[in-house]
Design an enzyme around this catalytic site. Structure first.
Site, mmCIF file in Angstrom:
data_model
loop_
_atom_site.group_PDB
_atom_site.id
_atom_site.type_symbol
_atom_site.label_atom_id
_atom_site.label_comp_id
_atom_site.label_asym_id
_atom_site.label_seq_id
_atom_site.Cartn_x
_atom_site.Cartn_y
_atom_site.Cartn_z
ATOM 1 N N CYS A 267 0.827 -1.199 0.000
ATOM 2 C CA CYS A 267 0.000 0.000 0.000
ATOM 3 C C CYS A 267 0.868 1.258 0.000
ATOM 4 O O CYS A 267 1.607 1.500 -0.951
ATOM 5 C CB CYS A 267 -0.980 -0.052 1.162
ATOM 6 S SG CYS A 267 -2.273 1.210 1.102
ATOM 7 N N HIS A 351 -3.794 -5.108 -0.187
ATOM 8 C CA HIS A 351 -3.612 -5.519 1.207
ATOM 9 C C HIS A 351 -3.593 -7.042 1.303
ATOM 10 O O HIS A 351 -4.621 -7.677 1.545
ATOM 11 C CB HIS A 351 -4.737 -4.947 2.075
ATOM 12 C CG HIS A 351 -4.573 -3.499 2.397
ATOM 13 N ND1 HIS A 351 -4.357 -3.023 3.665
ATOM 14 C CD2 HIS A 351 -4.548 -2.410 1.600
ATOM 15 C CE1 HIS A 351 -4.225 -1.712 3.647
ATOM 16 N NE2 HIS A 351 -4.345 -1.317 2.396
ATOM 17 N N GLU A 353 -2.676 -8.950 3.523
ATOM 18 C CA GLU A 353 -2.944 -9.541 4.841
ATOM 19 C C GLU A 353 -4.410 -9.927 5.003
ATOM 20 O O GLU A 353 -4.782 -10.557 5.996
ATOM 21 C CB GLU A 353 -2.512 -8.591 5.957
ATOM 22 C CG GLU A 353 -3.542 -7.587 6.418
ATOM 23 C CD GLU A 353 -3.824 -6.483 5.421
ATOM 24 O OE1 GLU A 353 -4.862 -5.814 5.557
ATOM 25 O OE2 GLU A 353 -3.007 -6.288 4.504
#
Length: 379
Positions: A267, A351, A353
């Site tokens: 990001c 993202h 994660e």
């Protein structure tokens, strides 16, 4: 039937008015109005520091049906400037529920409006681009909302990484979530320094679960302090705002790259790696916000469904010769991933994660681990 709620109004800087009802704290808030297409994860979105100074519109119509809980915080606080939804369900049910969405919003002082036509709002943002707006809750004061919307300066040129970052370093020691709760971290094999430009907790959990001893440092930490920790790798986190004013981070990353320390960014960290490598960044029309964005891995041809949250991007036309493209968006062709060809460093715009969102890009954490293994073997 829903209990009675006080009135609220959302006004965009162009004068467009949306009337609804307040489901959060009374008062007002202003910021850049964006839309997010994720079907789940509203609490993770509210606690994502990348949404600092942004009012988030959720396009999925029913928000709040699973309530909120302490375990779904992605940071130490709620950073979204406000929340806009279409419909608040009559009741919330979930085995992890600790409080309803309205109770959560009120407790944390989040101004929120429900009962508006979010499809119309999203069309406006897609056609005109993300724009300033303001929500006034408790009274329908359109003049006040318009004035506050017009007073918001916009995110271009705004350095928010140092605003949301921690003030002092700390070590992270929690692994990924399971049905039994958060797991213990794996035995440490790597020493990782993670820059907090607005870091999310699940990033830290995924690193810890892969054998990383993680030390989180403030955004403005100079590279010299990082070197004292003798890291096997450096992680550049997500975060809000415009990457270009973050000259302190760009300078530190350049020093880290010169030392050939394995570096992984996501990001805002991806954008900062691009800037540190000589590329340029740009403000997007309405950005990418959602958990269903298709991205192509150009090296394998695999199509990945990804979680996205960014309003700025690295300009692919400005990449220097020592930077290669690794991922591109299949929505608009924008740059999603880069890798340095001369030093062990790479980054991804989305993202990986997956909090909230799909897990398709988790392999990038494994790539970072392999880089650190090679770095250790070469010492």
């Amino acid at each position: 039937m829903l209990p009675p709620y006080p009135p609220a109004v959302l006004v965009l800087a162009d004068g467009t008015v949306f009337r609804g009802y307040s489901i959060g704290a009374e008062g007002s808030t202003s910021g850049e109005v964006v839309f997010n297409t994720a079907l789940t994860g509203y609490q993770e979105i509210l606690t994502d520091p990348s949404y600092c100074r942004q009012i988030v519109t959720l396009t999925y119509p029913h928000i709040g049906n699973v309530g909120c809980n302490a375990g779904d915080f992605e940071s130490r606080a709620n950073f979204a400037a406000g929340l806009v939804i279409r419909d608040l369900p009559v009741r919330a049910e979930n085995w992890r529920l600790e409080e309803t969405l309205p109770d959560y919003l009120k407790k944390h002082g989040i101004v929120a409006i429900a009962g508006i036509d979010t499809r119309k709002l999203t069309r406006i943002l897609r056609e005109k681009g993300a724009q300033a707006g303001a929500v006034v809750a408790g009274v329908a004061d359109e003049a006040r909302a318009l004035a506050e919307a017009k007073a918001f300066p916009g995110l271009a040129g705004m350095d928010l990484a140092k605003v949301v970052s921690v003030e002092s370093s700390y070590e992270w020691n929690e692994g990924e979530w399971t049905l039994k709760g958060f797991s213990a971290p794996a035995a440490p094999r790597f020493n990782v320094v993670a820059y907090d430009f607005g870091i999310k907790r699940n990033i830290l959990r995924m690193l810890a679960s892969r054998g990383c001893k993680v030390t989180v440092v403030p955004a403005q930490t100079p590279a010299s302090e990082v070197f004292k920790l003798n890291p096997d790798g450096v992680f550049l986190s997500n975060g809000p705002g415009d990457p270009e004013p973050c000259d302190y981070a760009i300078a530190a990353i350049q020093e880290i790259l010169a030392k050939r320390i394995p570096t992984y960014g996501i990001c805002l960290g991806h954008q900062l790696l691009g800037l540190a490598s000589g590329a340029k960044t740009m403000k997007m029309k309405f950005g990418h916000h959602g958990a269903n964005h298709p991205v192509k891995d150009v090296e394998t041809g695999q199509v990945l469904i990804t979680s996205q949250n960014h309003g700025f991007a690295v300009d692919g036309d400005t990449l220097p010769a020592n930077v290669k493209v690794t991922h591109v968006s299949l929505f608009d062709g924008s740059l999603q991933g880069i890798a340095r060809t001369d030093v062990p460093a790479f980054s991804f715009q989305g993202h990986p994660e997956a909090s909230p969102g799909p897990h398709d890009v988790a392999y990038l954490f494994d790539r970072f681990v392999r880089m650190m293994e090679e770095h250790q073997a070469a010492r």
